[in-house]
Design an enzyme around this catalytic site. Structure first.
Site, short mmCIF file in Angstrom:
data_model
loop_
_atom_site.label_atom_id
_atom_site.label_comp_id
_atom_site.label_asym_id
_atom_site.label_seq_id
_atom_site.Cartn_x
_atom_site.Cartn_y
_atom_site.Cartn_z
N HIS A 17 0.83 -1.20 0.00
CA HIS A 17 0.00 0.00 0.00
C HIS A 17 0.87 1.26 0.00
CE1 HIS A 17 -2.92 -2.73 2.37
NE2 HIS A 17 -3.47 -2.54 1.19
N LYS A 41 -16.18 -8.05 2.61
CA LYS A 41 -15.23 -8.71 3.51
C LYS A 41 -15.86 -8.85 4.89
CE LYS A 41 -10.79 -7.39 1.52
NZ LYS A 41 -9.65 -6.45 1.61
N ARG A 91 -2.02 -5.90 -8.51
CA ARG A 91 -0.91 -6.84 -8.29
C ARG A 91 -0.81 -7.87 -9.42
NH1 ARG A 91 -2.74 -8.07 -2.32
NH2 ARG A 91 -4.59 -8.10 -3.60
N SER A 129 -2.61 -7.66 3.00
CA SER A 129 -2.88 -7.57 4.44
C SER A 129 -3.15 -8.96 5.01
CB SER A 129 -4.11 -6.69 4.68
OG SER A 129 -3.87 -5.39 4.20
O1 PNS Z 1 -8.73 -2.98 0.29
P1 PNS Z 1 -10.04 -3.44 -0.30
O2 PNS Z 1 -10.89 -4.15 0.74
O3 PNS Z 1 -9.86 -4.27 -1.55
O4 PNS Z 1 -10.82 -2.11 -0.75
C1 PNS Z 1 -12.11 -2.18 -1.32
C2 PNS Z 1 -12.86 -0.85 -1.05
C3 PNS Z 1 -12.97 -0.60 0.45
C4 PNS Z 1 -12.12 0.27 -1.72
C5 PNS Z 1 -14.29 -0.99 -1.68
O5 PNS Z 1 -14.98 -2.07 -1.09
C6 PNS Z 1 -15.11 0.30 -1.52
O6 PNS Z 1 -14.96 1.21 -2.30
N1 PNS Z 1 -15.98 0.33 -0.50
C7 PNS Z 1 -16.89 1.46 -0.28
C8 PNS Z 1 -18.31 1.12 -0.79
C9 PNS Z 1 -18.40 1.42 -2.27
O7 PNS Z 1 -18.41 2.57 -2.67
N2 PNS Z 1 -18.36 0.35 -3.12
C10 PNS Z 1 -18.22 0.51 -4.57
C11 PNS Z 1 -19.51 0.66 -5.29
S1 PNS Z 1 -20.30 -0.88 -5.59
#
Ligand code: PNS
Length: 162
Positions: A17, A41, A91, A129
C-alpha cells in the site's frame, strides 16, 4: 489542485500500500488515503481508529498525504471532496476483473473522477494484508512486509489475540 483518493480496507497497511500511496503522492497535489468499509469482507481485524493511526504513522513523511475514513459509498465521498481520481494498485491479472467492475460502478455513480491503476512494484506482488495477518498470527517475522514503526503493534495485536 488535483486530488486523488486511495481507498482500501488497510487491515493493516503494508509496504505494498505504502508504495502505491508514495507514487500517487508524486502524481497528484493531494492524496487522501481513505480507510473504507468493504461490504464484501467479513469485519476487519483492526479497528477503524487503529487502521487510521497506523497509516498516519507510516505516511507522516509525505507532506501532501492525508488520512480519512468513510463508511458509505466511495462515489459520495469523491463528490463531497471534489476528488479527481481514485488510485488503485494492481498486483496481478486476478485483481483486474473485480477492480474493473468497481471502476465502472464508481464512474456510473460519480462521473467526476477517473480510476487510475498503478501496477504494484514487483517485490510486492505477493504482499497483502491477509498474508501479513497470517504470518504474524502464527509468530512469523513480518519485517520487510510492513514499515518498522508499526511492526510491533501488528505483531502484538495478532499474536496475543490467538
Ligand atoms: O482494500 P479493499 O478491501 O480491496 O478495498 C475495497 C474498497 C474498500 C475500496 C471498496 O470495497 C469500496 O470502495 N468500499 C466502499 C463502498 C463502495 O463505494 N463500493 C463501490 C460501489 S459498488
Amino acid at each position: 489542485m488535483r486530488i486523488a483518493v486511495c481507498p482500501g480496507s488497510f487491515d493493516p497497511v503494508t509496504y505494498g500500500h505504502l508504495d502505491i500511496i508514495d507514487r500517487a503522492s508524486r502524481l497528484f497535489d493531494k492524496v487522501i488515503v481513505l480507510v473504507s468499509y468493504n461490504p464484501g469482507k467479513s469485519s476487519a481485524f483492526f479497528t477503524l481508529e487503529e487502521r487510521v493511526d497506523m497509516i498516519k504513522t507510516v505516511t507522516k513523511h509525505l507532506e501532501n498525504v492525508e488520512v480519512d475514513s468513510n463508511d458509505g459509498l466511495l462515489a459520495d465521498y469523491l463528490k463531497r471532496t471534489n476528488a479527481d481520481a481514485i488510485i488503485k494498485g494492481l498486483r496481478a491479472v486476478s485483481d483486474f476483473e473485480y477492480e474493473f467492475q468497481m471502476a465502472l460502478a464508481n464512474k456510473k455513480l460519480y462521473s467526476g473522477a477517473e480510476t487510475v491503476f498503478l501496477t504494484t512494484s514487483s517485490e510486492n506482488m505477493y504482499l497483502s494484508s491477509s498474508v501479513v495477518k497470517q504470518i504474524a498470527s502464527l509468530g512469523g517475522d513480518i519485517t520487510g512486509l510492513v514499515p518498522d514503526e508499526i511492526r510491533d503493534t501488528i505483531k502484538n495485536r495478532l499474536y496475543l489475540s490467538k
